[in-house]
Scaffold this motif. Structure first.
Motif, mmCIF file in Angstrom:
data_model
loop_
_atom_site.group_PDB
_atom_site.id
_atom_site.type_symbol
_atom_site.label_atom_id
_atom_site.label_comp_id
_atom_site.label_asym_id
_atom_site.label_seq_id
_atom_site.Cartn_x
_atom_site.Cartn_y
_atom_site.Cartn_z
ATOM 1 N N VAL A 36 -26.003 -33.688 54.874
ATOM 2 C CA VAL A 36 -25.088 -34.733 54.406
ATOM 3 C C VAL A 36 -25.522 -35.242 53.036
ATOM 4 O O VAL A 36 -24.691 -35.429 52.130
ATOM 5 N N VAL A 37 -26.833 -35.434 52.876
ATOM 6 C CA VAL A 37 -27.333 -35.915 51.577
ATOM 7 C C VAL A 37 -27.016 -34.885 50.488
ATOM 8 O O VAL A 37 -26.515 -35.238 49.406
ATOM 9 N N ALA A 38 -27.264 -33.612 50.789
ATOM 10 C CA ALA A 38 -26.996 -32.577 49.784
ATOM 11 C C ALA A 38 -25.516 -32.514 49.446
ATOM 12 O O ALA A 38 -25.130 -32.422 48.273
ATOM 13 N N GLY A 39 -24.670 -32.611 50.468
ATOM 14 C CA GLY A 39 -23.228 -32.557 50.243
ATOM 15 C C GLY A 39 -22.755 -33.723 49.392
ATOM 16 O O GLY A 39 -21.963 -33.563 48.463
ATOM 17 N N SER A 40 -23.265 -34.914 49.704
ATOM 18 C CA SER A 40 -22.852 -36.099 48.938
ATOM 19 C C SER A 40 -23.345 -36.017 47.505
ATOM 20 O O SER A 40 -22.620 -36.362 46.568
ATOM 21 N N ALA A 41 -24.591 -35.574 47.342
ATOM 22 C CA ALA A 41 -25.140 -35.468 45.993
ATOM 23 C C ALA A 41 -24.340 -34.475 45.174
ATOM 24 O O ALA A 41 -24.018 -34.711 44.008
ATOM 25 N N PHE A 42 -23.972 -33.361 45.817
ATOM 26 C CA PHE A 42 -23.189 -32.339 45.139
ATOM 27 C C PHE A 42 -21.811 -32.897 44.773
ATOM 28 O O PHE A 42 -21.305 -32.683 43.674
ATOM 29 N N ALA A 43 -21.230 -33.655 45.724
ATOM 30 C CA ALA A 43 -19.926 -34.266 45.464
ATOM 31 C C ALA A 43 -20.020 -35.273 44.328
ATOM 32 O O ALA A 43 -19.051 -35.481 43.589
ATOM 33 N N ALA A 44 -21.195 -35.898 44.192
ATOM 34 C CA ALA A 44 -21.361 -36.873 43.111
ATOM 35 C C ALA A 44 -21.177 -36.213 41.744
ATOM 36 O O ALA A 44 -20.695 -36.859 40.806
ATOM 37 N N ILE A 45 -21.523 -34.920 41.643
ATOM 38 C CA ILE A 45 -21.283 -34.214 40.377
ATOM 39 C C ILE A 45 -19.782 -34.161 40.106
ATOM 40 O O ILE A 45 -19.328 -34.405 38.985
ATOM 41 N N LEU A 62 -18.986 -35.346 54.575
ATOM 42 C CA LEU A 62 -18.252 -34.858 55.746
ATOM 43 C C LEU A 62 -18.073 -33.347 55.692
ATOM 44 O O LEU A 62 -18.281 -32.645 56.687
ATOM 45 N N ALA A 63 -17.681 -32.851 54.501
ATOM 46 C CA ALA A 63 -17.509 -31.398 54.378
ATOM 47 C C ALA A 63 -18.823 -30.689 54.674
ATOM 48 O O ALA A 63 -18.841 -29.625 55.306
ATOM 49 N N ALA A 64 -19.942 -31.291 54.232
ATOM 50 C CA ALA A 64 -21.252 -30.685 54.470
ATOM 51 C C ALA A 64 -21.545 -30.595 55.965
ATOM 52 O O ALA A 64 -22.153 -29.620 56.423
ATOM 53 N N LEU A 65 -21.118 -31.596 56.742
ATOM 54 C CA LEU A 65 -21.306 -31.526 58.194
ATOM 55 C C LEU A 65 -20.582 -30.305 58.757
ATOM 56 O O LEU A 65 -21.092 -29.622 59.656
ATOM 57 N N GLY A 66 -19.372 -30.057 58.229
ATOM 58 C CA GLY A 66 -18.638 -28.864 58.661
ATOM 59 C C GLY A 66 -19.415 -27.600 58.370
ATOM 60 O O GLY A 66 -19.473 -26.682 59.191
ATOM 61 N N GLY A 67 -20.039 -27.558 57.185
ATOM 62 C CA GLY A 67 -20.855 -26.394 56.837
ATOM 63 C C GLY A 67 -22.063 -26.285 57.736
ATOM 64 O O GLY A 67 -22.414 -25.196 58.205
ATOM 65 N N ALA A 68 -22.708 -27.439 58.009
ATOM 66 C CA ALA A 68 -23.901 -27.433 58.860
ATOM 67 C C ALA A 68 -23.548 -26.967 60.266
ATOM 68 O O ALA A 68 -24.355 -26.316 60.935
ATOM 69 N N PHE A 69 -22.328 -27.277 60.717
ATOM 70 C CA PHE A 69 -21.909 -26.785 62.033
ATOM 71 C C PHE A 69 -21.930 -25.252 62.048
ATOM 72 O O PHE A 69 -22.371 -24.637 63.018
#
Lengths: 399, 386
Positions: free
Chosen positions: B150-159, B284-291
């Motif tokens: 989730v942290v990685a996904g959010s950080a990436f989204a921050a870009i 949220l999208a990252a959670l989908g990937g982690a699944f």
């Protein structure tokens, strides 16, 4: 006043008109800096993961074969460089065409993400024509196969243009959907038991198309045809660049396209049929991308395997090529050469694995490509440079 | 009967046309299917002529799908049918296939409702898939794996937020760039960290939730043993609906996406709202990937999302930017995948075409044949500089 700073751009500008403003202002300096920054960032990643960035880039450059032009090369090195350069130019061919497919749409204010689908459809039709009709005269066979690629690509992209014209549907969404439909249709066609799977009894278990017949293969003019020498497709791609330039700058259609790109409303008001333009422009874009697909299967692939269909990233490189090339003919050529060099310089075939692992390097290419598109997406650098120049100028006036 | 009801009846008849032909009913006569489907299309046409276009066309399409599916079923062997159509297993598989799409679609909803186009869902998902696997491997705990994803996904989204909102970049170009970047970053790290061996076999994985409902006829098979993340995904839809449509925060979010200038005038910080929305979207999208990586497949492979981010985007558009409808769309697409994964039993090549279904349906939906999908008004527009 030669350039408008960002704050003074009219509101609700299309992407194309914004790009055009930057184009007048930034020249070729901004793309150069963008590439430099992207390579620097890539070098930092290489450094951070414990490799030597300078040696890595040297090895990649050697893998591109561009060193072939250096006069001081020894005879042996030149032979190796020639092989690598042939590969790079083979990749340049479709990159020019997928780049044009994006650039032409941009000039009309459209964003064509559908190059992938158009390329796939073009390659499917070309491989079908090329592997059927045994006994057709060679030249005719080549022409018909290429035409099949062009027309099918045009028709596929035309769907998106038609939907944009008739219902106003955003072409970004439709072209993305069309990409994936093309991918799955391709996988179905050539997959096990699919209607176009090869009819060779020894390859029943291989999900691959029939081979293109000898008469429909493009002639190789540099290097060994058995070792994937350079086929004449590169000249067709260069001709497409000329067609693009003439179409855009010397015809009524091109004038209309650019007018619609600057402002659809103003174009409509001055009597231009905007809808017709949308359909035509998308079809022409699809023709470029479809031609790219056709040249690839007829020039060096000669068959389509289902695995390769979704894995093909050329059309996404096309976006980077067009944006980096500022949607101009000459820029697209240079962008295509750059990315084709990167792709081949980092390939397993050309990169010296003792310096840098090719699997890592391939991903490095994706990173650099992503960075280039990201930096261009905003033209941060251009805007920054513009402000700097403007400030200097006002200071000079004040003094 | 009002035309609207006739339209709904048409949809029901279309579904029925397919349903009678498969187990447990398994009607063998194609006549029944054809009659039911014809009735559905007739009722749909009536509804269309009576002015209920959206539901009427829905009925006609349902009739067509029922006709094709039902007819195909009557022509195939009973044994094959019973192997493919096991409703309990199909239901569970539908939810499994839908889970990454649900996370993606709900994530996209936050971003797009706030006015920022997010075609980078695919890339954010891929980041979640890699960092979920990597985090779980490094820490030895799937919980920390999810947190890191989730942290990685959010950080990436921050870009994406930085370029799309602050630098006012074209949002589609920067989204495309992020998708490319994600392939490069995750691929590079994967090769660098795991090399040729791939992720370890003992990768911690998200557990399944076993419910004591085996005795329930259908529900027991579908809901009895689902992955924790499947439940989280369903919860995410509910929470999203409440947050976006029933709270002041959600009102602010939507106003940033509909009329940012008015929202700004009313004292809302549109830029900050959009930043939070885009970053939530990434998480949220990252959670989908982690699944995908630590809930479903228990490994990471390069570019493993394989277009699921785009299907999630399609579901969001197909579901008209609404949580409930988007959920329905993801379930429909998930059902398509579940069916496709079981069909190869007797038609390997035809099953592949099912994979194209979500994209065809979305193409039809966005063109306005079955009702128009209207995006948030200010979608894709940066806030004008004051």
């Amino acid at each position: 006043m030669s350039a408008l700073p960002d704050d003074e751009l009219p509101p609700n500008m299309t992407v194309a008109s914004r790009a055009a403003v930057y184009l007048r202002s930034g020249g070729f300096v901004a793309p150069l800096i963008t590439v430099l920054v992207a390579f620097l960032a890539g070098g930092l990643v290489v450094l951070a993961t414990g490799h030597n960035p300078i040696e890595t880039y040297q090895a990649i450059f050697k893998g591109t074969g561009f060193n072939w032009v250096f006069p001081w090369l020894s005879e042996d090195d030149r032979t190796i460089a020639a092989l690598a350069l042939q590969q790079t130019l083979i990749t340049t061919t479709p990159l020019i065409l997928t780049g044009l497919a994006v650039a032409f749409a941009f000039r009309c204010g459209l964003f064509n993400i559908g190059g992938q689908g158009q390329y796939i459809v073009g390659s499917i039709l070309a491989v079908w024509v090329g592997s059927s009709f045994d006994g057709m005269p060679a030249l005719l066979h080549i022409v018909v196969a290429i035409l099949a690629g062009i027309l099918s690509g045009a028709a596929w992209a035309g769907i998106a243009g038609l939907l944009k014209a008739v219902t106003g549907t955003n072409e970004v969404i439709t072209t993305i959907m069309l990409n994936w439909i093309a991918i799955w249709v391709g996988v179905w066609l050539f997959g096990l038991g699919g209607p176009l799977q090869n009819d060779d009894p020894t390859r029943v278990d291989v999900p691959v198309s029939n081979d293109v017949l000898a008469g429909a293969k493009l002639p190789v003019f540099w290097g060994d045809a058995q070792l994937q020498g350079l086929h004449i497709g590169i000249f067709i791609a260069l001709a497409a660049l000329v067609v693009f330039w003439v179409l855009l700058n010397r015809t009524t259609l091109g004038y209309e396209v650019r007018a619609v790109g600057f402002s659809p409303d103003a174009a409509e008001a001055s009597g231009i049929n905007v809808r017709r333009n949308y359909i035509l422009v998308m079809a022409i874009c699809g023709a470029f991308a479809g031609l790219g697909g056709a040249l690839d299967v007829m020039g060096w692939q000669f068959r389509i395997a289902t695995n390769d269909i979704p894995a093909n990233q050329l059309a996404f490189f096309g976006i980077a090529v067009a944006l980096l090339g500022r949607n101009t003919a000459i820029g697209t050529l240079l962008g295509a050469l750059l990315f084709a060099g990167l792709i081949n310089g980092t390939s397993t075939r050309n990169l010296d694995p003792s310096v840098f692992e090719p699997q890592l390097a391939t991903n490095l290419t994706y990173m650099i490509q992503g960075l280039v598109v990201l930096l261009i997406s905003t033209d941060v650098l251009v805007v920054y440079l513009l402000r700097l120049r403007r400030r200097r100028r006002t200071q000079a006036v004040a003094a | 009967m009002t035309p609207k009801r006739v339209g709904w009846a048409a949809v029901a008849l279309g579904i029925l046309a397919f349903f009678v032909a498969v187990p447990p009913l398994t009607v063998r006569s194609p006549i029944v299917v054809i009659v039911l489907a014809a009735l559905a299309m007739a009722a749909g046409s009536y509804a269309v002529t009576a002015g209920e276009k959206r539901i009427g066309w829905g009925g006609i399409v349902a009739g067509l799908v029922g006709l094709v599916g039902g007819y195909a079923a009557t022509q195939s062997g009973v044994a094959n049918l019973e192997r493919v159509v096991v409703w309990g297993a199909l239901g569970a598989a539908t939810l499994r296939y839908a889970t990454p799409l649900i996370f993606g679609a709900v994530g996209g909803l936050f971003s797009e409702r706030s006015g920022v186009v997010n075609i980078a869902l695919e890339g954010m998902m891929l980041m979640g898939a890699f960092f979920g696997a990597w985090g779980a491997d490094m820490t030895g705990s799937w919980i920390l794996g999810l947190v890191i994803a989730v942290v990685a996904g959010s950080a990436f989204a921050a870009i994406h937020a930085l370029f799309a909102i602050s630098f006012r970049a074209d949002q589609i170009v920067s989204g495309t760039a992020l998708n490319l970047l994600a392939v490069g970053i995750t691929g590079y790290l994967y090769v660098q960290v795991y090399g040729d061996l791939g992720t370890p076999d003992d990768l911690p994985s998200v557990p399944n939730v076993s419910l004591p409902i085996d005795w329930l006829p259908l529900f027991g098979d579908v809901f009895g043993d689902l992955n924790l993340l499947v439940w989280l995904a369903l919860a995410a839809v509910l929470v999203t609906w409440i947050v976006v449509f029933r709270t002041p925060t959600g009102l602010r979010l939507r106003s940033a996406g509909e009329n940012p200038l008015a929202a700004e005038t009313a004292g809302l910080n549109v830029v900050r709202t959009r930043y939070y929305a885009v970053m939530a979207s990434g998480g949220l999208a990252a959670l989908g990937g982690a699944f995908l990586s630590i809930g479903f497949l228990h490994t990471f492979t390069q570019n493993m999302t394989a277009g699921r981010g785009f299907i999630a985007l399609a579901a969001l558009i197909f579901g008209r930017w609404k949580p409930g409808l988007a959920l329905a769309a993801t379930l429909l697409f998930g059902f398509g995948s579940a069916l496709a994964s079981r069909l190869p039993v007797f038609s390997p090549s035809g099953a592949v075409l099912f994979q194209a279904l979500p994209y065809v349906l979305t193409l039809i939906a966005v063109t306005g044949l079955i009702g128009r999908s209207v995006p948030p008004l200010a979608l894709g527009r940066p806030l004008p500089r004051s």
